[in-house]
Design a protein around this motif. Structure first.
Motif, PDB file in Angstrom:
ATOM      1  N   LEU A 128     -39.220  -1.117  29.521  1.00 28.76           N
ATOM      2  CA  LEU A 128     -40.636  -1.360  29.845  1.00 28.76           C
ATOM      3  C   LEU A 128     -40.797  -2.854  30.102  1.00 28.76           C
ATOM      4  O   LEU A 128     -40.538  -3.669  29.207  1.00 28.76           O
ATOM      5  N   LYS A 192     -40.073   1.265  33.557  1.00 31.71           N
ATOM      6  CA  LYS A 192     -41.538   1.287  33.671  1.00 31.71           C
ATOM      7  C   LYS A 192     -42.041  -0.141  33.792  1.00 31.71           C
ATOM      8  O   LYS A 192     -41.509  -1.040  33.124  1.00 31.71           O
ATOM      9  N   ASP A 228     -42.978   3.829  38.772  1.00 31.68           N
ATOM     10  CA  ASP A 228     -43.763   3.962  37.534  1.00 31.68           C
ATOM     11  C   ASP A 228     -44.423   2.625  37.166  1.00 31.68           C
ATOM     12  O   ASP A 228     -43.917   1.876  36.338  1.00 31.68           O
TER      13      ASP A 228
END
Ligand code: GLP
Length: 257
Positions: A128, A192, A228
């Motif tokens: 992330l 992400k 994403d």
């Protein structure tokens, strides 16, 4: 791409911290890509608060910071090492050996860049990645360029960036002219992406990045190709975009509070 509207800076920070916290709760050994600047500091404050309440445990988490100024030692208050330790790392339980930030005072900057790319690869990439956005459209310190293909590299900062970041220094002369930044490649390979934007002065560049042509002259425009991406922007950013650029695409992707 999801665009989430937050009523104010506190709300933007909590929403982003919720996403990071969910990532760490579900996958404690996540590799978090972290950003500096004024925008993410509220996220770090929120995460510290939840850590202190026992709601989140970072003991297995790894972090990879996006960038560092060249020439600033880690104890310089304007270095990103100092920022990250004082705003986050010193107050949570991420093991010191799991923390990674480029070394801006490395004797050999090229081999430091190579080392950093290798360590990101060895960690299995970034799960992330948190991003702010600079007013040149930079992410990390990837300034407007002629291509998107750079890996971790040393970058000459644009005048506009030096001027914007001088808010953290006593004068623009003190802002380093160069920085090491993770390249667009590692950012785009993150599983992400979470981009945060606060304040109407970010509206124009955010609109051009998310809805304009994809061009290395606006580095953040490459994010349109990532599968994403979540953008959390304060209401004033989104109101400003809507006022100047009423646009059907924008209305379709917007998720409101
Ligand atoms: C710096 C950082 C970026 C950050 C940008 C915007 O240039 N290298 O990662 O996104 O500033 O910062 P701010 O949040 O202070 O506007």
């Amino acid at each position: 791409m999801k665009i989430i509207s937050a009523s104010d800076y506190g709300s933007m920070s909590r929403k982003a911290a919720n996403i990071i916290s969910a990532q760490v709760i579900l996958f404690p050994d996540s590799v978090l890509g972290l950003a500096t600047g004024a925008t993410p500091s509220g996220i770090y404050r929120q995460l510290i608060d939840w850590y202190q309440k026992g709601d989140i445990d970072f003991s297995k988490t790894h972090t990879v910071n996006l960038d560092e100024y060249c020439g600033l030692p880690s104890d310089n208050r304007q270095s990103y090492h100092y920022y990250m330790h004082s705003n986050f790392f010193d107050q949570v339980n991420i093991p010191e050996e799991n923390i990674n930030i480029p070394n801006g005072i490395a004797g050999d900057i090229d081999s430091e860049c190579g080392r950093y790319d290798k360590l990101i690869a060895e960690l299995g990439g970034i799960d992330l990645q948190i991003l702010g956005i600079g007013n040149t459209g930079h992410i990390g310190f990837n300034e407007p360029d002629e291509s998107f293909d750079k890996t971790t590299h040393c970058v000459k900062l644009k005048e506009k960036t030096i001027e914007a970041n001088s808010k953290f220094f006593e004068s623009p002369d003190q802002v380093p002219k160069y920085a090491i930044t993770v390249g667009i490649k590692a950012i785009m390979q993150a599983k992400k992406l979470l981009l945060v934007a606060n304040g109407s002065e970010k509206a124009e560049i955010l609109y051009r990045s998310l809805f304009g042509p994809i061009t290395p002259s606006i580095p953040a425009s490459i994010l349109q190709l990532h599968p994403d991406v979540t953008v959390i922007a304060t209401e004033d950013v989104l109101v400003q975009i809507r006022k100047n650029k009423p646009d059907a695409i924008f209305e379709r992707v917007l998720r409101r509070d």
